[in-house]
Design an enzyme around this catalytic site. Structure first.
Site: not given
Lengths: 157, 447, 447, 157
Positions: B158, B165, B202, B292, B295, B338
């Site tokens: 990462k 993502g 993982y 924040r 969505v 979405r």
């Protein structure tokens, strides 16, 4: 000329059943949106902008603005627009003389005004040589990106 | 309370914020790029300032233009929405230094949580469980191999500067490692201007569970339970819900408390989300904190009745939390789909253009957050999200039935959307039973 | 459970019922008149049958055509919505005799409650408080004078066959009485084919409070609290809300219990509403019982989470109530504005025609129930109701702020609507304080 | 003829920019709705009606139905529509002969079929004299109000 031409364009729109017409040449720039097609125009959201300098450009139908200019038929005017958001100044400091005034001849790259962005003064330079025909924004008023600041009659080449 | 705020965003979230401000009687300033002249957020706001050309870099990511727009309109605060500048600590800092209230946590908090490895170290120190792996950036292959020795393959590489993502790579064995590190570093550098990487074990088919946090500037903090966001496509969330069918009250309490511990460790204030992965043994691991509004915040709003965007504004203005843990009543079930302007039958390629006929769903238990309207043209320059359909039901089955009904009603002509994919997922037996995980789309639905 | 139901209605309520059926996985049959060929309810239903020409008499009120439509499509039940045949006991009876389940109470109950004076007698017997006045039809002026002697002027003359605000006259003194009786009888005869009248004391600025009842066929009955519908124009409700700002928990309990007593007196089953007037001294009086779903049912749905139309279907199918008193959680506040296609500046004259641009409100806490869509033509033949906007908030202030925001967003071009009137009412100081009564519009807002 | 005429109408619609065109004369009835104008037509709500007899009339664009009729250019056919909702029968009882068959000459007021409404048989009478050219609904199938039952070639007067 301008109003007549706008009316002619509107007749064409009516005939061709156009929702929107945008036209730009050296002496003329107009965009007409028929309210029954675009949904946005007729929304009543109260008045936009308390600040008069920006009002005109944020309205949807700029026809009136051009009416006010009262351009003579063969005048080929070029707009110089603001490349940034901020306060527009006619002079470098409150006490210094203005960069330019109506009737001044200017040359490419000449500084003609300034936009203050976050306290920083950014001078605006002319993109063409010619004569300042009109200063569209008052000293110290706010401007948005792309807002016309000057009408310039370019030099014949 | 603020008298005027500027919304440094576009699309549905700009409208979401304008709505909250209107209900609080706060005046609003919209900003827009030249590609968004016909956007609805301009029309809903009291004022609108064009801040640049279509390119995000030159408009919605252009800090000086946005700050200047706030200064010329006299806005006292800026709401960044999500994406764009929402997690840019420099932007928050510049707002602060210009006397403009940034509606979000302190810039230092954003910095700490933005560096995903730094966040791991902080959480480890605070006693929040982490996925086994690095706590320092990988310096060499050897370094990577040493870490992997402890956690074993497969592993995830990462980006330290990452999140959302981006820049994630899965490595299944030693042979793939070197090339994966190279590619991930290049990707991370391109996306975040920071090539640093770290390694995590993982997890096999984990569930994505996140806890919604609210914190005021006076030390009060509550959580509003979880959202499950396991239905993802290429690490992008597609369907979210609350509550999660994987959690019971006991686990909810434990995860909620752990999220509060995480938030307290960084003296968090305003609205934020602590993200966890949950494995099949109901063990959970911190993955990141989003500083924040998210969505998927409406699913929490539906089951709590609390307006999270209004809370953001209240909290940024320094008000105390108006409720405590005992006032929070989680009831019913909410689901969000979405709706993206992409073609799921053609590799999720963008599907921009003019929306012709449009009928949005309505009626009981349906909420639609969108910026589209009949004859609106979806510009190619920005995110593909064109609408969020959120449904509420007394239980999960009712919320799903209602979503199916709402999607069937939804008519968007002229562009392709994710609606058919949503319908496929919702009617999948495993989804209906709540047997979902982050690899559900690729493994189960074969998307 | 039913496999297929027919919806004997049009407009927003037809869509409301189709939505409930879809969520229950029940197939739907729409019926429509020739004037409604472009109606959205046809499109949302699985099947559609044209039942006659534009005139309501020949289509939506034409019992044989509607029953026949159910028979040819194999619908097992008929939902009558509100208006049209919803409170026609003959229709309910014919459904029953043709083996079609009428989604509503037994035809006898409709008969009893449809005769407003019979209802008064039943309620008096059951110990439910009545507005002082007749319990028998007026037979002569003398008879009327005898009653008025006991209750004094002003009085209200009402139609025995009435309801819905039709055929009501206020009499201020003896001189007006004779003519008022004549006019009211003629009006009542025209509207209900029944000239019988009765007299009630006229209450000064009462509030209209109604209690929502649910009852199964097994003797279980609950109430879902009240709705306040005091904002009326010419006896037609315009704005409704729940809870009422006039009720405290004690009064709510008392009125709820009284409503259950009323419903039990007629062995009520299915969904129904007991209407009361509440005077300034917090005394309440039964006025009538509505044996159908009401236009304003969404406000109760918002504060309870219960889908009342689904409950109607469950209860008609003979299912037991799935919840009891203790499961009912009234939380938050909901408000409904009825958007009518009329011109409030021109005596509320109908404003039919083509809807051009249309943007409906959305986002948090907003529900829209409507059958209109862009380019839809509102036909002149039916009710003026074109949309219901319902908002939810944690408290009354939030619900009002949200309604103001929603009405501002709502763009309906091409016809006139009641939206400007709603905005005027919502921003009136007395309304904001909750100081409302059934004469609010005429006395306070001067409409 | 029919298809060409429809195409011609569509050209007119295109030119005049019409959203909807409805035309009816003795040999022809058509309603064309352009999907980009009317919102209803393109809604995908799954298939309408399991019962084939009604399907055609509840569809929005009846052009195909007329195609199928293959009317010859000068044929002036009159439609007899159902005045009620119910089951349509060709004969009075299951064992009795049909009221009419294709090719039969009929006179005004002659009974030509029956619609069963709530168990009651309602006989349908012809509105014109002429020849039965086609029976559009099969025996025992359901019909809705206004659904065409017969095509009749009226007698010359």
């Amino acid at each position: 000329m301008d109003l007549k031409r706008v009316k002619r364009l509107m007749t064409i729109m009516e005939k061709e059943n156009l929702a929107e017409l945008e036209l730009e040449d050296e002496e003329f720039k107009v965009k007409i949106t028929k309210p029954e097609f675009g949904v946005v125009a007729p929304l009543s959201v109260g008045h936009k902008y308390g600040i008069p300098a920006i009002t005109t450009t944020s309205k949807k139908i700029p026809i009136k603005e051009f009416e006010k200019e009262k351009l003579t038929p063969n005048l080929r005017l070029v707009k110089l627009t603001s490349p940034m958001v901020g306060f527009f100044y006619h002079s470098q400091t409150p006490t210094s003389p203005p960069y330019v005034k109506v009737g001044d001849k200017i040359t490419v790259s000449q500084m003609v005004g300034a936009v203050e962005v976050m306290g920083v003064i950014n001078e605006i330079e002319a993109k063409v040589s010619g004569e300042i025909k009109k200063i569209l924004v008052e000293d110290g008023h706010p401007v948005e990106y792309g807002q016309p600041l000057f009408l310039i009659e370019p030099e014949e080449e | 309370m603020f008298k005027k705020i500027l919304i440094a965003n576009r699309g549905e979230i700009a409208i979401r914020i304008i709505r909250a401000a209107k209900e609080l009687n706060i005046r609003t300033v919209a900003v827009y790029s030249e590609a968004d002249r016909d956007s609805l957020h301009l029309q809903y706001a009291d004022e609108a300032v064009c801040i640049g050309p279509a390119s995000s870099q030159d408009s919605y990511l252009n800090i000086p233009q946005i700050i200047s727009a706030a200064l010329i309109t006299g806005a006292e605060a800026i709401h960044p929405g999500y994406g764009f500048l929402a997690e840019n600590p420099k932007f928050a800092e510049i707002c602060e230094s210009h006397g403009i209230n940034f509606i979000g946590p302190a810039s230092q908090t954003i910095t700490m949580m933005g560096d995903k490895l730094e966040a791991r170290r902080l959480m480890k120190h605070a006693g929040v469980p982490l996925i086994p792996g690095s706590i320092k950036p990988i310096e060499s292959i050897k370094d990577a191999l040493r870490i992997i020795e402890k956690i074993d393959y497969p592993v995830m590489i990462k980006a330290c500067g990452g999140g959302g993502g981006k820049g994630i790579r899965i490595v299944w064995n030693k042979d793939e490692l070197e090339r994966a590190l190279e590619l991930a570093a290049a990707e991370a550098n391109a996306a975040f201007k920071n090539p640093s990487l770290y390694i995590e074990r993982y997890l096999h088919e984990p569930r994505h569970i996140e806890i919604q946090i609210l914190a005021d500037k006076h030390g009060n903090m509550v959580h509003l339970g979880e959202r499950e966001c396991s239905i993802q496509h290429r690490h992008q969330k597609l369907i979210e819900e609350a509550p999660s069918s994987a959690l019971d009250d006991k686990l909810r309490t434990r995860m909620g408390e752990m999220a509060l511990k995480a938030a307290k460790a960084v003296k968090y204030n305003n609205v934020g989300t602590v993200e966890f992965l949950l494995d099949k043994n109901k063990r959970f691991y911190f993955i990141e904190m989003n500083t924040r509004i998210q969505v998927e915040h409406p699913v929490t709003e539906f089951i709590t009745g609390i307006d999270l965007v209004k809370e953001q504004i209240y909290l940024a203005a320094g008000e105390k939390l108006s409720f405590s843990k005992k006032d929070i009543d989680l009831s019913g079930h909410a689901l969000e789909c979405r709706i993206n302007a992409v073609n799921p039958d053609n590799g999720f390629s963008p599907s921009c253009g003019k929306i012709q006929n449009l009928i949005l769903p309505g009626g009981i238990g349906v909420r639609v957050d969108t910026h589209i309207y009949p004859n609106y043209t979806v510009p190619p320059n920005y995110d593909a999200l064109i609408a969020k359909i959120i449904t509420y039901g007394l239980n999960r089955n009712e919320a799903i039935a209602r979503m199916n009904r709402a999607l069937e009603e939804c008519l968007i002509e002229g562009i392709k959307t994710t609606i058919p994919l949503h319908q496929k997922i919702l009617n999948h037996e495993a989804f209906k039973k709540g047997n979902i995980h982050t690899h559900f789309l690729s493994c189960v639905v074969n998307v």
